[in-house]
Design an enzyme around this catalytic site. Structure first.
Site, PDB file in Angstrom:
ATOM      1  CG  ASP B  12       0.016-102.967 -14.633  1.00  0.00           C
ATOM      2  OD1 ASP B  12       0.165-102.152 -13.711  1.00  0.00           O
ATOM      3  OD2 ASP B  12       0.028-102.639 -15.837  1.00  0.00           O
ATOM      4  CG  ASP B 131      -4.487 -93.170 -14.309  1.00  0.00           C
ATOM      5  OD1 ASP B 131      -3.276 -93.114 -14.027  1.00  0.00           O
ATOM      6  OD2 ASP B 131      -5.200 -94.156 -14.055  1.00  0.00           O
TER       7      ASP B 131
END
Lengths: 201, 254
Positions: B12, B131
């Protein structure tokens, strides 16, 4: 020796370039017919749709010089779609002709397994292989495809299995090709590229 | 001879640096993406995912440069995404050296984007990031970094993505993300059984047992983790040895 990389817009061309560079090989991208006529060794990287590859080869007038170079005996390595292009046709794009240097049609892998066949898989050698020399029998290679040559023939050096057996390594005189991505297959893949470079010397 | 289950470290980034934080809160620096990429390439990762979690429009060139730097280090596949709003964003990521592009929020807003990317780059190059969070008795899709509910049900959305040509689902459990409570095997199995493409499980990785569970009861094709790898808490080779000893096909030789 300089490796001629056929540039038809394939996404994996820079990775192939980098992988060859790590092995100390010099390469150049070629998008027009003239450079193919003088090529000492040719790599056709490929990823994506059969139609996109065959049509771009036509548009850039690469088809005839590529076939001529292969007929002349210039060492050739096809990668992924670059293997499939050697056959007569593909059910992915029934209207487009392949290079027709190997007999048969590229077919979809059978349903019932996860597709695309994406990830690392092992090979089964059906005869001695120049490309796999020095590669451990249980080595893994990275695949990313939904179509394949499902019928082995005398040009087949190794097969892989995902739902069905398919041709993973082709070796016929100067024509070498792999369904997996050696440029994405770690050390085993680097060894395959190294073997190609050595056989092309 | 069978397809190996993949272990995928995830970087990330804020565009330039690897960052770490639970559900985007309390971000802190976790290193240089190219250095981490080189390490994972060496340590036997099967693939790498690089995300731009800040996804600020004006930082786009920085992230593309990060992809180029990371790609140079790798002899394994690279997936990149975060902030992919339109077709040209996807093309830029592929041209910078990613083998696959992952799309999340923009796909929910305009599903046709998936169709366009798959037509241009092939199904094998397009990953739909989903998600999901449990809401009552179903899993709902959230976007914008998990902050915004969409009303869409996760399994049906994954199926729609596949119908539109995506070649892989990156499935993150918002409930488990950052908790170290293990992957959500129930969610993963529900999606994996419903789609014909590979599923990457994400969210909650901590112990080797978590990976074993998600590859068996969760039916995942690949499993993603970030901090346990970045922190050296879980060496990839040891994780693969653990899985191999329990019958999970993994790539041991490099």
């Amino acid at each position: 020796m300089k490796v001629t990389l056929v540039d038809y817009g394939a996404g994996n061309l820079p990775s192939v370039e980098r992988a060859l560079g790590r092995l100390g090989a010099e390469s150049e991208r070629v998008a027009g017919p003239a450079a193919l006529r003088a090529a000492e060794a040719i790599v056709l990287p490929g990823v994506g749709h059969f139609s996109a590859l065959m049509r771009t080869l036509e548009e850039r007038q690469l088809r005839a010089p590529l076939r001529a170079a292969l007929a002349r005996g210039v060492p050739f390595l096809g990668i992924c779609l670059g293997l499939q292009a050697l056959y007569e046709s593909s059910r992915e794009a029934p209207d487009d002709r392949g290079l027709g240097l190997l007999r048969g049609t590229i077919e979809p892998l059978p349903a019932g397994v996860k597709l695309p066949h994406m990830g690392w898989n092992q090979l089964r050698r059906v005869r001695s292989s120049r490309l796999l020399r020095g590669v451990p029998e249980d080595a893994y290679f990275y695949f990313a495809h939904s179509y394949a040559a499902l019928h082995s023939d005398k040009a087949t050096a190794a097969v892989c299995c995902h739902g069905a057996d398919f041709v993973a390594v082709v070796e016929q005189d100067n024509l070498l090709a792999v369904q997996f991505h050696p440029e994405k297959s770690g050390q085993a893949g680097a060894r395959v590229l190294q073997n190609f470079l050595e056989s092309a010397q | 001879m069978s397809l190996a289950r993949r272990i995928i470290p995830c970087l990330d980034t804020d565009g330039a640096r690897v960052v770490k934080g639970v559900q985007f809160v309390g971000l802190r620096d976790a290193g240089d993406p190219a250095e981490l990429a080189a390490r994972y390439n060496r340590e036997g990762a099967d693939e790498l995912i690089v995300l731009d979690i800040a996804a600020a429009r004006d930082q786009r060139p920085t992230f593309l440069e990060t992809i180029r730097r990371v790609a140079k280090q790798l002899a394994i596949p690279l997936t990149a995404g975060g902030g992919i709003r339109e077709f040209e964003d996807g093309r830029a990521v592929v041209e910078a050296g990613a083998d696959k592009v992952t799309v999340n929020t923009a796909a929910v807003e305009r599903p046709q984007l998936l169709t366009e990317l798959a037509a241009a780059f092939g199904s094998q190059a397009v990953v739909l990031a989903v998600d999901a969070k449990r809401v009552d008795n179903r899993w709902e899709v959230f976007v914008c970094g998990g902050r915004q509910a969409t009303g869409r049900e996760a399994v049906a959305w994954a199926q729609e993505g596949v119908a539109r040509g995506v070649g892989e689902i990156l499935l993150t459990s918002i409930d488990r993300d950052g908790t170290r409570a293990g992957f959500d095997c129930e969610l993963t199995a529900a999606v994996a059984r419903a789609v014909s493409v590979p599923v990457i499980a994400s969210g909650g990785a901590n112990r080797p047992e978590d990976f074993l569970a998600v590859f068996t009861t969760g039916e995942a094709d690949a499993a993603l983790a970030a901090s346990i790898f970045h922190d050296h808490r879980q060496p990839i080779a040891a994780l693969k040895q653990f899985l191999a000893a329990r019958g999970v096909p993994v790539r041991l030789s490099r």
